[in-house]
Design a protein around this motif. Structure first.
Motif, PDB file in Angstrom:
ATOM      1  N   ALA A  28       0.803  -1.220   0.000  1.00 57.24           N
ATOM      2  CA  ALA A  28       0.000   0.000   0.000  1.00 57.24           C
ATOM      3  C   ALA A  28       0.841   1.276   0.000  1.00 57.24           C
ATOM      4  N   ALA A  29       1.947   1.288   0.711  1.00 56.94           N
ATOM      5  CA  ALA A  29       2.747   2.504   0.830  1.00 56.94           C
ATOM      6  C   ALA A  29       3.862   2.598  -0.211  1.00 56.94           C
ATOM      7  N   CYS A  30       4.049   1.608  -1.043  1.00 58.51           N
ATOM      8  CA  CYS A  30       5.149   1.584  -2.005  1.00 58.51           C
ATOM      9  C   CYS A  30       4.865   2.545  -3.168  1.00 58.51           C
TER      10      CYS A  30
ATOM     11  N   LYS B   8       2.247   2.216  -6.417  1.00 56.97           N
ATOM     12  CA  LYS B   8       1.254   3.252  -6.739  1.00 56.97           C
ATOM     13  C   LYS B   8       1.402   3.716  -8.184  1.00 56.97           C
ATOM     14  N   ILE B   9       2.632   3.803  -8.666  1.00 59.91           N
ATOM     15  CA  ILE B   9       2.867   4.156 -10.069  1.00 59.91           C
ATOM     16  C   ILE B   9       2.326   3.057 -10.970  1.00 59.91           C
ATOM     17  N   ILE B  10       2.590   1.806 -10.630  1.00 62.94           N
ATOM     18  CA  ILE B  10       2.084   0.668 -11.413  1.00 62.94           C
ATOM     19  C   ILE B  10       0.563   0.710 -11.494  1.00 62.94           C
ATOM     20  N   LYS B  11      -0.093   1.021 -10.384  1.00 59.29           N
ATOM     21  CA  LYS B  11      -1.566   1.063 -10.334  1.00 59.29           C
ATOM     22  C   LYS B  11      -2.144   2.309 -10.991  1.00 59.29           C
ATOM     23  N   GLY B  12      -1.311   3.272 -11.357  1.00 63.42           N
ATOM     24  CA  GLY B  12      -1.794   4.502 -11.968  1.00 63.42           C
ATOM     25  C   GLY B  12      -2.219   5.549 -10.958  1.00 63.42           C
TER      26      GLY B  12
END
Length: 133
Positions: free
Chosen positions: A2-4, A8-12
């Motif tokens: 969750a904090a990575c 977050k970039i991968i998930k957009g």
């Protein structure tokens, strides 16, 4: 994770300047580049260290780095991958830096403190490591 930031970039959830994307790999420009064209190539599988990533998620990494080097026109470049804070890893998600080295001032600077070795000790280390592969 969750904090990575890379997850977050991968998930957009965080934007990036995406250069390449497949089912298992993402490449994008570094937002704090050491030189023009400095890019990151990451497996989409979260793992802090290279040993945490399944082999089948690593297969595209080097071919993508090669494509980036060609696309940036880099004549010389470094490929950097760190594992753990003590080894200068800042983000706890495996990532590879493709860093063009256009001149002595830009790109990655490296200090290489070579050490003298004892050949008998080196042979014993060789046998120990080779026996575990």
């Amino acid at each position: 994770m969750a904090a990575c930031i890379f997850c977050k970039i991968i998930k957009g959830e965080i934007p990036c300047f995406k250069l390449f994307e497949s089912e298992k790999t993402l490449a994008f420009l570094d937002i704090q580049p050491l030189s023009k064209g400095h890019a990151l190539v990451i497996p989409k599988h979260h793992g802090e260290k290279l040993t945490d990533i399944p082999d089948d998620h690593l297969g595209e990494i080097l071919p993508v780095v090669k494509k980036l080097a060609v696309a940036t026109g880099a004549n010389e470049w470094n490929l950097l991958q760190n594992n753990g804070k003590g080894a200068h890893q800042e983000v706890g998600h495996v990532h590879f830096h493709m860093i063009p080295k256009p001149n002595p001032e830009q790109g990655l600077g490296i200090r290489w403190p070579q050490q003298e070795t004892d050949m008998d000790k080196l042979k014993a280390l060789f046998e120990e490591i080779k026996g575990k592969i």
